[in-house]
Design an enzyme around this catalytic site. Structure first.
Site, short mmCIF file in Angstrom:
data_model
loop_
_atom_site.label_atom_id
_atom_site.label_comp_id
_atom_site.label_asym_id
_atom_site.label_seq_id
_atom_site.Cartn_x
_atom_site.Cartn_y
_atom_site.Cartn_z
N GLY A 9 0.82 -1.22 0.00
CA GLY A 9 0.00 0.00 0.00
C GLY A 9 0.84 1.25 0.00
O GLY A 9 0.40 2.31 0.48
N SER A 112 -7.64 -1.57 12.42
CA SER A 112 -8.56 -0.44 12.41
C SER A 112 -9.41 -0.44 13.66
O SER A 112 -9.73 -1.50 14.21
CB SER A 112 -9.48 -0.51 11.18
OG SER A 112 -10.47 0.49 11.23
N TYR A 152 -15.85 -4.65 6.08
CA TYR A 152 -14.60 -3.98 6.48
C TYR A 152 -14.26 -4.27 7.94
O TYR A 152 -13.15 -4.75 8.23
CB TYR A 152 -14.70 -2.48 6.22
CG TYR A 152 -13.44 -1.72 6.61
CD1 TYR A 152 -12.28 -1.84 5.86
CD2 TYR A 152 -13.41 -0.91 7.74
CE1 TYR A 152 -11.11 -1.16 6.21
CE2 TYR A 152 -12.27 -0.22 8.10
CZ TYR A 152 -11.13 -0.35 7.33
OH TYR A 152 -9.98 0.32 7.69
N LYS A 156 -10.98 -6.59 9.35
CA LYS A 156 -9.99 -6.06 10.29
C LYS A 156 -10.00 -6.82 11.61
O LYS A 156 -8.95 -7.01 12.24
CB LYS A 156 -10.24 -4.57 10.51
CG LYS A 156 -9.96 -3.70 9.29
CD LYS A 156 -8.50 -3.76 8.87
CE LYS A 156 -8.19 -2.73 7.79
NZ LYS A 156 -6.76 -2.72 7.41
#
Length: 258
Positions: A9, A112, A152, A156
């Site tokens: 990333g 996260s 999401y 995580k």
């Protein structure tokens, strides 16, 4: 001696900020992303993960001191599971033997604050105990039920659980490789930029992730925490999720969880 560190990333957001921070400190960074990095690879598919591992090892020339998995997507789509969980685990496990051969290896992932929020237990269980095909099928079913927004946080949460189990295993801690995670709150990156264009969404974000300490963070804040986690100075931290979130986790969970 210059350390060689792979960062997924690395083309934008937290990954780009980390790459800049590491390079300014004298490290050599091998970036992995879909474009504009030393290694081009798609971590959402198995062949892309294999290509990423090969590319990093070729670029590293046989020596790799650290890996930081920053690549991630927040879309309410099965790709969140493919990239955020399988992309990270595939990259780290593929590069683990090279890390084990380094004198002071380190590894970190980006989790996260969303990992503490409502999720899809079946998707999480499939990630940890089943196959990728099963996890993706369940993710597709979640989307069909209009529960794509759970993917999401599910990805995580599964990543954090995998990390905590792996970190104390013979393959990681037993090989002298500290493995940890940073869990950001709301970070000002290209991934979150569209959310800030809608005042109603900003209100929702602030209610879901209250950050009493200094508000939303820049990517360089998360990068600095990651830099320390993969530094030679981190000799004994393993399996920890470090919340760099302006106090969101402590606010939401309260003082009982620590």
């Amino acid at each position: 001696m210059t350390r060689i560190i792979a960062v997924s990333g690395a083309a934008s957001g937290i990954g780009a900020a980390l790459a800049e921070t590491l390079r300014s400190g004298g490290d050599r960074v091998i970036g992995v992303d879909l474009k504009n990095t030393e290694v081009t690879a798609d971590l959402s598919v198995p062949e892309g993960r294999e290509a990423a591992v090969r590319g990093v090892l070729d670029a590293a020339g046989g020596r790799l001191d650290a890996v930081v998995a920053c690549a991630g997507v927040s879309a309410p789509d099965p790709i969140a599971v493919k990239v955020n969980y399988y992309g990270v685990v595939g990259l780290l496990e593929g590069l683990r033997p090279a890390l084990a051969a380094a004198p002071a290896p380190r590894a970190a992932v980006v989790g996260s604050i969303a990992g503490t929020q409502p999720l899809d237990p079946a998707v999480v269980a499939a990630c940890l105990e089943g196959t990728e095909a099963e996890a993706v099928r369940l993710a597709e079913e979640a989307v069909a039920r209009h529960h794509g927004g759970l993917l999401y946080p599910s990805s995580k949460s599964a990543l954090a659980r995998w990390m905590r189990a792996a970190a104390v295993s013979p393959e990681w801690a037993g090989a002298g490789i500290p493995l940890n995670a940073v869990a950001p709150g709301v970070v000002l990156t290209p991934m979150t930029a569209p959310l800030f264009e809608d005042p109603a969404m900003v209100k929702v974000m602030n209610e879901a992730v209250p950050m009493p300490l200094n508000g939303h963070a820049g990517p360089e804040v998360i990068a600095e925490a990651l830099r320390w986690l993969v530094s030679p100075g981190n000799t004994h931290m393993a399996g920890q999720v470090i919340y760099v979130d302006g106090g969101a986790e402590a606010t939401l969970r309260g003082p009982e969880d620590y």
